[in-house]
Design a protein around this motif. Sequence first.
Motif, PDB file in Angstrom:
ATOM      1  N   LEU A 155       0.809  -1.213   0.000  1.00  0.00           N
ATOM      2  CA  LEU A 155       0.000   0.000   0.000  1.00  0.00           C
ATOM      3  C   LEU A 155       0.844   1.264   0.000  1.00  0.00           C
ATOM      4  O   LEU A 155       0.416   2.302  -0.524  1.00  0.00           O
ATOM      5  CB  LEU A 155      -0.928   0.023   1.216  1.00  0.00           C
ATOM      6  N   LEU A 156       2.032   1.185   0.589  1.00  0.00           N
ATOM      7  CA  LEU A 156       2.839   2.379   0.814  1.00  0.00           C
ATOM      8  C   LEU A 156       4.006   2.461  -0.151  1.00  0.00           C
ATOM      9  O   LEU A 156       4.475   1.460  -0.687  1.00  0.00           O
ATOM     10  CB  LEU A 156       3.363   2.379   2.254  1.00  0.00           C
ATOM     11  N   GLY A 157       4.487   3.693  -0.351  1.00  0.00           N
ATOM     12  CA  GLY A 157       5.688   3.902  -1.127  1.00  0.00           C
ATOM     13  C   GLY A 157       6.920   3.448  -0.366  1.00  0.00           C
ATOM     14  O   GLY A 157       6.832   2.911   0.740  1.00  0.00           O
ATOM     15  N   LYS A 158       8.075   3.687  -0.941  1.00  0.00           N
ATOM     16  CA  LYS A 158       9.323   3.167  -0.377  1.00  0.00           C
ATOM     17  C   LYS A 158       9.693   3.821   0.947  1.00  0.00           C
ATOM     18  O   LYS A 158      10.325   3.195   1.801  1.00  0.00           O
ATOM     19  CB  LYS A 158      10.458   3.360  -1.384  1.00  0.00           C
ATOM     20  N   GLU A 159       9.314   5.087   1.141  1.00  0.00           N
ATOM     21  CA  GLU A 159       9.700   5.811   2.353  1.00  0.00           C
ATOM     22  C   GLU A 159       8.487   6.504   2.973  1.00  0.00           C
ATOM     23  O   GLU A 159       8.341   7.720   2.900  1.00  0.00           O
ATOM     24  CB  GLU A 159      10.795   6.834   2.037  1.00  0.00           C
ATOM     25  N   PRO A 160       7.618   5.733   3.632  1.00  0.00           N
ATOM     26  CA  PRO A 160       6.449   6.352   4.280  1.00  0.00           C
ATOM     27  C   PRO A 160       6.867   7.158   5.505  1.00  0.00           C
ATOM     28  O   PRO A 160       7.934   6.918   6.081  1.00  0.00           O
ATOM     29  CB  PRO A 160       5.595   5.145   4.676  1.00  0.00           C
ATOM     30  N   PRO A 161       6.070   8.104   5.919  1.00  0.00           N
ATOM     31  CA  PRO A 161       6.378   8.878   7.125  1.00  0.00           C
ATOM     32  C   PRO A 161       6.460   7.978   8.351  1.00  0.00           C
ATOM     33  O   PRO A 161       5.804   6.922   8.396  1.00  0.00           O
ATOM     34  CB  PRO A 161       5.195   9.842   7.235  1.00  0.00           C
ATOM     35  N   GLU A 210       4.318   6.043  -6.872  1.00  0.00           N
ATOM     36  CA  GLU A 210       4.737   4.698  -6.494  1.00  0.00           C
ATOM     37  C   GLU A 210       3.556   3.794  -6.166  1.00  0.00           C
ATOM     38  O   GLU A 210       3.730   2.736  -5.565  1.00  0.00           O
ATOM     39  CB  GLU A 210       5.699   4.774  -5.302  1.00  0.00           C
ATOM     40  N   ASP A 211       2.365   4.196  -6.573  1.00  0.00           N
ATOM     41  CA  ASP A 211       1.167   3.396  -6.297  1.00  0.00           C
ATOM     42  C   ASP A 211       1.209   2.108  -7.117  1.00  0.00           C
ATOM     43  O   ASP A 211       1.108   2.140  -8.345  1.00  0.00           O
ATOM     44  CB  ASP A 211      -0.090   4.199  -6.627  1.00  0.00           C
ATOM     45  N   SER A 235       5.230  12.540  -6.121  1.00  0.00           N
ATOM     46  CA  SER A 235       6.468  11.774  -5.962  1.00  0.00           C
ATOM     47  C   SER A 235       6.576  11.225  -4.538  1.00  0.00           C
ATOM     48  O   SER A 235       6.188  11.883  -3.567  1.00  0.00           O
ATOM     49  CB  SER A 235       7.680  12.662  -6.262  1.00  0.00           C
ATOM     50  N   GLY A 236       7.109  10.010  -4.440  1.00  0.00           N
ATOM     51  CA  GLY A 236       7.358   9.416  -3.131  1.00  0.00           C
ATOM     52  C   GLY A 236       6.139   8.848  -2.437  1.00  0.00           C
ATOM     53  O   GLY A 236       6.239   8.382  -1.303  1.00  0.00           O
ATOM     54  N   ALA A 237       4.997   8.862  -3.108  1.00  0.00           N
ATOM     55  CA  ALA A 237       3.763   8.361  -2.498  1.00  0.00           C
ATOM     56  C   ALA A 237       3.324   7.083  -3.187  1.00  0.00           C
ATOM     57  O   ALA A 237       3.459   6.924  -4.399  1.00  0.00           O
ATOM     58  CB  ALA A 237       2.654   9.399  -2.591  1.00  0.00           C
ATOM     59  N   GLU A 244       0.683   9.727   2.981  1.00  0.00           N
ATOM     60  CA  GLU A 244       2.126   9.561   2.806  1.00  0.00           C
ATOM     61  C   GLU A 244       2.828  10.886   2.533  1.00  0.00           C
ATOM     62  O   GLU A 244       3.932  11.131   3.028  1.00  0.00           O
ATOM     63  CB  GLU A 244       2.401   8.586   1.664  1.00  0.00           C
ATOM     64  N   ARG A 245       2.221  11.717   1.725  1.00  0.00           N
ATOM     65  CA  ARG A 245       2.790  13.019   1.383  1.00  0.00           C
ATOM     66  C   ARG A 245       1.709  14.085   1.549  1.00  0.00           C
ATOM     67  O   ARG A 245       1.232  14.683   0.598  1.00  0.00           O
ATOM     68  CB  ARG A 245       3.329  13.008  -0.056  1.00  0.00           C
ATOM     69  N   PRO A 246       1.292  14.325   2.808  1.00  0.00           N
ATOM     70  CA  PRO A 246       0.161  15.235   3.041  1.00  0.00           C
ATOM     71  C   PRO A 246       0.400  16.665   2.566  1.00  0.00           C
ATOM     72  O   PRO A 246      -0.531  17.317   2.087  1.00  0.00           O
ATOM     73  CB  PRO A 246      -0.048  15.171   4.556  1.00  0.00           C
ATOM     74  N   ALA A 247       1.640  17.165   2.681  1.00  0.00           N
ATOM     75  CA  ALA A 247       1.897  18.543   2.242  1.00  0.00           C
ATOM     76  C   ALA A 247       1.664  18.683   0.746  1.00  0.00           C
ATOM     77  O   ALA A 247       1.027  19.652   0.291  1.00  0.00           O
ATOM     78  CB  ALA A 247       3.319  18.955   2.612  1.00  0.00           C
TER      79      ALA A 247
END
Length: 261
Positions: A155-161, A210-211, A235-237, A244-247
Motif C-alpha cells: 500500500l505504501l511507497g518506499k519511504e512512508p512517514p 509509487e502506487d 512523488s514518493g507516495a 504519505e505526502r500530506p503537504a
Amino acid sequence: MGEVVTTLGIIGVTQARPRHADELPILFLHGVGSDKSVWQPQIEEFGHRQHVIAADYPGYGESDFRPDATRDDYAAAMLALLDTLEIERAHICGLSLGGVIAIAMAAKAPDRIASLILADTFAVHPDGQAIHDRSITAAQEMGMAALAEARVDALLGKEPPPGLRDKVILTMAQIPLAAYRLGARAVWLADQRERAAAIFAPTLIVCGKEDAITPPALSDELAGLIPHARSAFISGAGHLANAERPAAFNRLLHEHLETVD
C-alpha cells in the motif's frame, strides 16, 4: 467527532466546522482497508477555513453495518449524510474505494457535486476480479490483522512517514470481515466508465507515483474519460497519497479549490 443519523443507520463522522466559512464543504471518503481517520492531515489543514467531514461507510469505523450494501448504497449513505448535515452542495474527495463512491455519487446526484478530487482510484481495474478474490480469500483464511501485516508494504511507497505503517496496520486490523467483504466488492468489481464519461463537475485526479495497487496508468485512463479533468502525480507516495505526502496532497487540493470556488 460525532454520530449522524441517516436513512441507512448511524454514520460515524469526524467534522471541523469553522464559525465563519464562505467556502463550500468538503466530504472525504476513505478506502477499502481504512476508515475516516486516514483524512486527519486534511481535516487539520482545511478545517479552519471550511466545513470538512470525513465519514465511515456502513460497517466501517463507527458506522452501523448494513448487510449486502453495495457501492450505490454507500453513495446513497453519503448523500443522506449531506442531507442530515443540511449541506446542499459539496466538494467530494475520495481515495481508492472513496473515488469509486464519489463517481457513484456524481452519477446519482450530479447537481450536489461542486467538484471531485479522485485520488489513487479508477473507473475500472483490469485486475479487479483477481484482486477481489485474493483479498477475500486471504481475509477469510488469515483474519484482518494478519492480512493488514501482509498487505501494508504494497500500500505504501518506499519511504512512508514515521508511524504511518503501524497506523495503517492497526486501522485495517479493526475492520470487521463482513464490512471488508462488502467494501472489496464495491471497489474491485466496479466498472464505472460510462458514469465517469458523464461527469461534468470540475475534477482533479491525483495519484502517487509509487502506487502499485492503482498505478498511475489507471489515473491517466480515468482522466481520459472525464471531460476536462486535470491530473497530478505525487512523488514518493504509494496508494495512500494523502497520508504519505500530506503537504503535497494538500497543496494540490488548495490549488484545485482556488480554481473552482
